[in-house]
Motif scaffolding. Sequence first.
Motif, PDB file in Angstrom:
ATOM      1  N   ASP A 295       0.865  -1.177   0.000  1.00 12.27           N
ATOM      2  CA  ASP A 295       0.000   0.000   0.000  1.00 12.27           C
ATOM      3  C   ASP A 295       0.901   1.226   0.000  1.00 12.27           C
ATOM      4  OD1 ASP A 295      -1.696   2.115   0.511  1.00 12.27           O
ATOM      5  OD2 ASP A 295      -2.712   1.170   2.204  1.00 12.27           O
TER       6      ASP A 295
ATOM      7  N   ARG B 292      -2.334  -1.456  -3.523  1.00 19.20           N
ATOM      8  CA  ARG B 292      -3.561  -0.680  -3.321  1.00 19.20           C
ATOM      9  C   ARG B 292      -3.459   0.560  -4.205  1.00 19.20           C
ATOM     10  NH1 ARG B 292      -6.247   2.877   1.374  1.00 19.20           N
ATOM     11  NH2 ARG B 292      -8.379   2.083   1.203  1.00 19.20           N
TER      12      ARG B 292
ATOM     13  N   HIS C 289      -5.264  -4.172  -6.300  1.00 24.41           N
ATOM     14  CA  HIS C 289      -6.159  -4.782  -5.311  1.00 24.41           C
ATOM     15  C   HIS C 289      -7.116  -3.722  -4.793  1.00 24.41           C
ATOM     16  CE1 HIS C 289      -7.269  -5.922  -1.138  1.00 24.41           C
ATOM     17  NE2 HIS C 289      -7.286  -7.146  -1.618  1.00 24.41           N
TER      18      HIS C 289
ATOM     19  N   ASP D 158      -9.926  -2.803  -2.223  1.00 20.98           N
ATOM     20  CA  ASP D 158     -10.553  -3.206  -0.967  1.00 20.98           C
ATOM     21  C   ASP D 158     -11.916  -2.538  -0.835  1.00 20.98           C
ATOM     22  OD1 ASP D 158     -10.161  -0.628   0.968  1.00 20.98           O
ATOM     23  OD2 ASP D 158      -8.460  -0.870  -0.403  1.00 20.98           O
TER      24      ASP D 158
ATOM     25  N   SER E 255     -12.122   1.329  -0.795  1.00 22.75           N
ATOM     26  CA  SER E 255     -11.417   2.045  -1.847  1.00 22.75           C
ATOM     27  C   SER E 255     -12.309   3.062  -2.554  1.00 22.75           C
ATOM     28  CB  SER E 255     -10.882   1.054  -2.890  1.00 22.75           C
ATOM     29  OG  SER E 255     -10.330   1.740  -3.996  1.00 22.75           O
TER      30      SER E 255
ATOM     31  N   GLU F 278     -13.277  -8.820  -0.312  1.00 28.58           N
ATOM     32  CA  GLU F 278     -13.286  -7.363  -0.401  1.00 28.58           C
ATOM     33  C   GLU F 278     -14.333  -6.904  -1.415  1.00 28.58           C
ATOM     34  OE1 GLU F 278     -11.673  -5.222   1.436  1.00 28.58           O
ATOM     35  OE2 GLU F 278      -9.832  -6.166   2.176  1.00 28.58           O
TER      36      GLU F 278
END
Length: 329
Positions: free
Chosen positions: A88, A134, A174, A176, A179, A207
């Motif tokens: 991240d 992320r 990715h 989540d 987000s 997620e």
Amino acid sequence: MSGIRWGYALNQWDTNIDAFVRRRDHERAFKTISISGFSGVELTAVSFGPWEPFGSPDEIAHLYGSLEDLRSFLAECALDAVSSYVYDPSVGFDVEMGRGPDPLDPDAREQIAATAVWFADAVHRLGGDVLVVRPAGSAWQTGALSDEQIGTLAVLWDEVGRRIAEHDVRLALHVDFLSALRLEDGLDRLLAATDPDHVGLALDTAELAVAGIEPVEFFRRHADRVWHIQLKNAHDVVDDAEALTPHAEQFVRTEGGSRRIERWFFEPTDEGGLIDFEAFAQAVADSSYSGWIVVESDQSPRPAESAMVSGWYVQKVLEPIVERRVARV
């Protein structure tokens, strides 16, 4: 062979700072993952210094001597590789527990890319081939992303994807459940704006489900862009209004929000969950997916039990479905 490898995420053992710092604890976890039928382990980038010995390549080297020494240790525990690192950009590595750069800041591009390359090199040397990132901050911080902001993200992640490809590592975005990309088709817009040769997806079943996105349908729609899969279950959905709660990472994800949800994620075998894992396995079998499938059970109160029951489910239920395509080829 189908080109699919099964891994397990280490995060459920590492639930608190200084709780998982000794080699003997690592050995128990690695051997449990191995005897449960998995061949790799997924790590998470964290900047708590020596309290997170797998948090960065430097901390691995401090405890194990080198990345190669860790890979040898994994082999002694009958594991083939670190499948992937989860990074991240908001996590800073310049100082312990530091704050990282903002992907929406064009001036942060070089810092994020350099850190991504650092982790990609580690993944490659540890036998893996995916860097999971992320791609954007939380919905409450930005609201829905404008076309200009999507363009800024696309330039960043195209650049990162190109640079880590030089280390034989693929970039997988990715998303989540908090987000900003969950809002107003943000993820589809970012995918359309990025280079499909260098930017893929890490599909996390739980997620997506918590964000109100059906993972089987999502996989079938985007199978050509999915380069990494994370399997876990969920029971509760967070709508856009809840995701927009100020400081949602703490109030919603950590504290459970106004509903006081005690635990967001569960083993694939957990009854009453939102995800049809057999249907998901069939979707994978119907695709040309090749890569890691990593099982997770974030913050399980009994990590060894969760790994073993998940391993049984993979070997006896999911893997036979996925492997059916081999006979058809």
